[in-house]
Structures are given as structure tokens and as C-alpha cells.
Design a protein around this motif. Structure first.
Motif, PDB file in Angstrom:
ATOM      1  N   ASP A   1       0.855  -1.380   0.077  1.00 25.75           N
ATOM      2  CA  ASP A   1      -0.063   0.159   0.066  1.00 25.75           C
ATOM      3  C   ASP A   1       0.949   1.178   0.195  1.00 25.75           C
ATOM      4  OD1 ASP A   1      -2.373   1.655   0.127  1.00 25.75           O
ATOM      5  OD2 ASP A   1      -2.419   1.383   2.352  1.00 25.75           O
ATOM      6  N   GLY A   2       1.213   1.739  -1.467  1.00 25.46           N
ATOM      7  CA  GLY A   2       2.139   3.065  -1.322  1.00 25.46           C
ATOM      8  C   GLY A   2       1.405   4.291  -1.026  1.00 25.46           C
ATOM      9  N   SER A   3       1.480   4.854   0.203  1.00 18.01           N
ATOM     10  CA  SER A   3       0.843   5.712   0.637  1.00 18.01           C
ATOM     11  C   SER A   3       1.494   6.964   0.257  1.00 18.01           C
ATOM     12  CB  SER A   3       0.588   5.780   1.993  1.00 18.01           C
ATOM     13  OG  SER A   3       1.923   5.653   2.697  1.00 18.01           O
ATOM     14  N   SER A   4       2.475   7.198  -0.342  1.00 13.97           N
ATOM     15  CA  SER A   4       3.414   8.455  -0.667  1.00 13.97           C
ATOM     16  C   SER A   4       3.421   8.509  -2.090  1.00 13.97           C
ATOM     17  CB  SER A   4       4.833   8.359  -0.089  1.00 13.97           C
ATOM     18  OG  SER A   4       4.629   8.244   1.278  1.00 13.97           O
ATOM     19  N   PRO A   5       2.439   9.008  -2.923  1.00 14.49           N
ATOM     20  CA  PRO A   5       2.128   9.015  -4.308  1.00 14.49           C
ATOM     21  C   PRO A   5       3.499   9.718  -5.025  1.00 14.49           C
ATOM     22  CG  PRO A   5       0.072   9.540  -3.471  1.00 14.49           C
ATOM     23  CD  PRO A   5       1.137   9.396  -2.345  1.00 14.49           C
ATOM     24  N   SER A   6       4.040  10.684  -4.490  1.00 14.19           N
ATOM     25  CA  SER A   6       5.237  11.316  -5.237  1.00 14.19           C
ATOM     26  C   SER A   6       6.434  10.433  -5.084  1.00 14.19           C
ATOM     27  CB  SER A   6       5.326  12.643  -4.446  1.00 14.19           C
ATOM     28  OG  SER A   6       5.837  12.126  -2.904  1.00 14.19           O
ATOM     29  N   GLU A   7       6.474   9.466  -4.425  1.00 17.43           N
ATOM     30  CA  GLU A   7       7.697   8.598  -4.491  1.00 17.43           C
ATOM     31  C   GLU A   7       7.469   7.608  -5.624  1.00 17.43           C
ATOM     32  OE1 GLU A   7      10.347   8.773  -2.296  1.00 17.43           O
ATOM     33  OE2 GLU A   7       9.470  10.499  -1.160  1.00 17.43           O
ATOM     34  N   TRP A   8       6.551   7.373  -6.039  1.00 17.13           N
ATOM     35  CA  TRP A   8       6.359   6.411  -6.873  1.00 17.13           C
ATOM     36  C   TRP A   8       6.001   6.823  -8.337  1.00 17.13           C
ATOM     37  CZ3 TRP A   8       5.822   1.349  -5.846  1.00 17.13           C
ATOM     38  CH2 TRP A   8       5.604   0.691  -4.647  1.00 17.13           C
ATOM     39  N   GLU A   9       6.803   6.301  -9.246  1.00 19.00           N
ATOM     40  CA  GLU A   9       7.031   6.517 -10.614  1.00 19.00           C
ATOM     41  C   GLU A   9       7.466   5.099 -11.435  1.00 19.00           C
ATOM     42  OE1 GLU A   9      10.555   9.481 -11.451  1.00 19.00           O
ATOM     43  OE2 GLU A   9       8.833  10.341 -10.565  1.00 19.00           O
ATOM     44  N   HIS A  10       7.182   5.235 -12.684  1.00 23.63           N
ATOM     45  CA  HIS A  10       7.785   4.111 -13.508  1.00 23.63           C
ATOM     46  C   HIS A  10       8.552   4.952 -14.705  1.00 23.63           C
ATOM     47  CE1 HIS A  10       8.214   0.996 -16.561  1.00 23.63           C
ATOM     48  NE2 HIS A  10       7.877   0.158 -15.568  1.00 23.63           N
ATOM     49  N   PRO A  11       9.724   4.632 -14.976  1.00 20.09           N
ATOM     50  CA  PRO A  11      10.663   5.443 -15.768  1.00 20.09           C
ATOM     51  C   PRO A  11       9.910   5.510 -17.273  1.00 20.09           C
ATOM     52  CG  PRO A  11      11.888   3.328 -14.970  1.00 20.09           C
ATOM     53  CD  PRO A  11      10.605   3.286 -14.248  1.00 20.09           C
ATOM     54  N   ALA A  12       9.065   4.583 -17.537  1.00 14.29           N
ATOM     55  CA  ALA A  12       8.505   4.640 -19.146  1.00 14.29           C
ATOM     56  C   ALA A  12       7.458   5.736 -19.021  1.00 14.29           C
ATOM     57  CB  ALA A  12       8.155   3.256 -19.471  1.00 14.29           C
ATOM     58  N   ASP A  13       7.182   6.314 -17.991  1.00 22.59           N
ATOM     59  CA  ASP A  13       5.838   7.064 -17.915  1.00 22.59           C
ATOM     60  C   ASP A  13       6.117   8.541 -17.939  1.00 22.59           C
ATOM     61  OD1 ASP A  13       4.523   4.676 -17.469  1.00 22.59           O
ATOM     62  OD2 ASP A  13       3.978   5.343 -15.497  1.00 22.59           O
ATOM     63  N   ASP A  14       5.515   9.280 -18.853  1.00 27.41           N
ATOM     64  CA  ASP A  14       5.399  10.696 -18.889  1.00 27.41           C
ATOM     65  C   ASP A  14       4.871  11.413 -17.685  1.00 27.41           C
ATOM     66  OD1 ASP A  14       6.780  10.212 -21.238  1.00 27.41           O
ATOM     67  OD2 ASP A  14       4.971  10.851 -22.458  1.00 27.41           O
ATOM     68  N   THR A  15       3.810  11.003 -16.982  1.00 25.33           N
ATOM     69  CA  THR A  15       3.112  11.664 -15.875  1.00 25.33           C
ATOM     70  C   THR A  15       2.990  10.673 -14.762  1.00 25.33           C
ATOM     71  OG1 THR A  15       1.026  12.818 -15.450  1.00 25.33           O
ATOM     72  CG2 THR A  15       0.811  10.884 -16.779  1.00 25.33           C
ATOM     73  N   HIS A  16       2.893  11.148 -13.639  1.00 28.42           N
ATOM     74  CA  HIS A  16       2.819  10.568 -12.504  1.00 28.42           C
ATOM     75  C   HIS A  16       1.845  11.607 -11.384  1.00 28.42           C
ATOM     76  CE1 HIS A  16       6.450   8.294 -13.571  1.00 28.42           C
ATOM     77  NE2 HIS A  16       6.877   9.344 -13.925  1.00 28.42           N
ATOM     78  N   ASP A  17       1.248  12.247 -11.996  1.00 22.43           N
ATOM     79  CA  ASP A  17       0.305  13.119 -10.943  1.00 22.43           C
ATOM     80  C   ASP A  17      -1.149  12.760 -11.082  1.00 22.43           C
ATOM     81  OD1 ASP A  17      -0.343  13.590 -13.616  1.00 22.43           O
ATOM     82  OD2 ASP A  17      -0.189  15.852 -13.619  1.00 22.43           O
ATOM     83  N   TYR A  18      -1.197  11.708 -10.785  1.00 25.42           N
ATOM     84  CA  TYR A  18      -2.707  10.958 -10.648  1.00 25.42           C
ATOM     85  C   TYR A  18      -2.844   9.624  -9.574  1.00 25.42           C
ATOM     86  CZ  TYR A  18      -1.046   7.456 -14.245  1.00 25.42           C
ATOM     87  OH  TYR A  18      -0.657   6.414 -14.690  1.00 25.42           O
ATOM     88  N   VAL A  19      -3.934   9.514  -8.962  1.00 23.20           N
ATOM     89  CA  VAL A  19      -4.156   8.508  -8.248  1.00 23.20           C
ATOM     90  C   VAL A  19      -5.573   7.772  -8.335  1.00 23.20           C
ATOM     91  CG1 VAL A  19      -2.344   8.886  -6.479  1.00 23.20           C
ATOM     92  CG2 VAL A  19      -4.762   9.817  -6.271  1.00 23.20           C
ATOM     93  N   PRO A  20      -5.651   6.433  -8.450  1.00 21.45           N
ATOM     94  CA  PRO A  20      -4.739   5.570  -7.975  1.00 21.45           C
ATOM     95  C   PRO A  20      -4.015   5.163  -9.230  1.00 21.45           C
ATOM     96  CG  PRO A  20      -6.973   4.493  -8.392  1.00 21.45           C
ATOM     97  CD  PRO A  20      -7.183   6.210  -8.492  1.00 21.45           C
ATOM     98  N   ARG A  21      -2.636   4.654  -8.666  1.00 19.74           N
ATOM     99  CA  ARG A  21      -1.759   3.971  -9.637  1.00 19.74           C
ATOM    100  C   ARG A  21      -1.591   2.530  -9.033  1.00 19.74           C
ATOM    101  NH1 ARG A  21       0.852   8.928  -9.065  1.00 19.74           N
ATOM    102  NH2 ARG A  21       2.669   7.873  -8.192  1.00 19.74           N
ATOM    103  N   VAL A  22      -1.258   1.738  -9.845  1.00 21.85           N
ATOM    104  CA  VAL A  22      -0.948   0.152  -9.440  1.00 21.85           C
ATOM    105  C   VAL A  22       0.287  -0.087 -10.524  1.00 21.85           C
ATOM    106  CG1 VAL A  22      -1.540  -2.284  -9.520  1.00 21.85           C
ATOM    107  CG2 VAL A  22      -3.390  -0.198  -9.231  1.00 21.85           C
ATOM    108  N   TYR A  23       1.558  -0.648  -9.449  1.00 19.72           N
ATOM    109  CA  TYR A  23       2.534  -1.216 -10.179  1.00 19.72           C
ATOM    110  C   TYR A  23       2.810  -2.571  -9.916  1.00 19.72           C
ATOM    111  CZ  TYR A  23       3.556   3.912 -10.285  1.00 19.72           C
ATOM    112  OH  TYR A  23       3.643   5.145 -10.485  1.00 19.72           O
TER     113      TYR A  23
END
Length: 184
Positions: A90-112
Motif C-alpha cells: 500500500d504505497g501511501s506516498s504517491p510522489s515517491e512512486w513512478e515508472h521510468p517509462a511514464d510521462d506523468t505521475h500526477d494521478y491516483v490511484p496507480r498500480v505497479y
């Protein structure tokens, strides 16, 4: 007597070490085993240590869509069918999570999705422009199936070719004889 006690303690500790320390989170339901790690580098480490694929949900408490995803997984049945093959985070810190292939990370929910080696996989959700957006039990289940398929393909690269039907095989042979790219 002391030696038996020490031996019993060692056996008990090794039994506990074989199973990762997990918890259930009521908002997700009792069927999912959540690790205590919440940040990507710790989640990857835990997946690697356990050798088990992992699904990381990145949500925010104040987000209604995040709450709908939790309810869908909690009340649904598809993720639960594969839950025994995965750990969850349960990643509760959205700003810490990103995938290198993505252009945007400014939305939730995200699933990795992570393989059993701790590698974050490029499993994408159905919504264009939001590659890690999985809105329901069904879509998360599809991502879990893709994760298992990708892991299986890595283990057995020749199996992918054996799964071709006769028409695909003929088309591939024709393309090879013409010198064309044979990726299907």
C-alpha cells in the motif's frame, strides 16, 4: 533441557522466517497479504527477498477514485483468485512512486507490478495517457495475469513459440522466408 529449548526456538524462528511478515488491511479485504513497506525501493527489495510477484497500490485517502478501487478489490473476486501468488503493498506516498517509462505521475490511484526479482514491470492499465491507472478488481486482475504471463515467458521463452496456432506458424514462416520482421 536447555538444548531442546534452543532447538525449539531455532525451529520456530526458521518457520517464521519462511513466511514474509504481512498484514491484512481492512479497506482492501482480508484475502490480500500486505507487506509493511510502502516506498518503492523497499517494496522492490521485499519482492526480491521473498521471490514472489508483488502488486503495489498507490492511493490517497482523500481520493474518491482510490476509495472506489479499494472497494472494488475488497468486494470483488478476481484479485482474490490470484492473491495467493502475490504480495501486496500500500504505497501511501504517491510522489515517491513512478515508472521510468511514464510521462506523468500526477494521478491516483496507480498500480505497479513487480516480478519475484523485485523488478518493476511495464504492465499498463486500459486508460490511454494514464498507464498505471487500474480502476477496478477486473483491471487489477488482468494486470496480475499479465505479470504471471511475463514471468512464465521469461522462464520458458520457447513456450511462446509453441503457443502459436498453425495459421500463425505458417505466417511466421512466410515472413521469415521473405526476410521480414517476425515479431507477433
Amino acid at each position: 533441557v536447555a538444548m531442546r529449548w534452543i532447538h525449539a526456538c531455532l525451529l520456530a524462528s526458521s518457520a517464521f522466517a519462511a513466511e514474509p511478515i504481512t498484514r491484512s488491511l481492512p479497506e482492501w479485504g482480508d484475502s490480500l497479504r500486505f507487506i509493511y513497506s510502502e516506498l518503492p525501493h523497499y517494496v522492490a527489495r521485499d519482492a526480491k527477498e521473498e521471490g514472489i510477484p508483488l502488486v503495489a497500490f498507490v492511493t490517497q485517502e482523500s481520493c474518491k477514485v482510490s476509495q472506489k478501487l479499494k472497494a472494488s478489490v475488497r468486494d470483488g473476486s478476481l484479485v482474490k483468485k490470484l492473491a495467493h501468488k502475490f504480495l501486496f503493498a500500500d504505497g501511501s506516498s504517491p510522489s515517491e512512486w513512478e515508472h521510468p517509462a511514464d510521462d506523468t505521475h500526477d494521478y491516483v490511484p496507480r498500480v505497479y507490478f513487480f516480478d519475484g526479482n523485485g523488478t518493476m514491470l511495464d504492465i499498463r492499465g486500459p486508460k490511454k495517457g494514464y498507464p498505471r491507472f487500474f480502476s477496478s478488481d477486473d483491471f487489477v486482475h488482468q494486470g496480475m495475469e499479465q505479470t504471471l504471463d511475463e514471468i512464465e515467458e521469461r522462464k520458458n521463452p520457447d513456450k511462446a513459440l509453441s503457443d502459436l496456432d498453425e495459421d500463425d506458424e505458417e505466417e511466421m514462416m512466410m515472413m521469415m522466408s521473405e526476410g521480414k520482421d517476425t515479431e507477433l
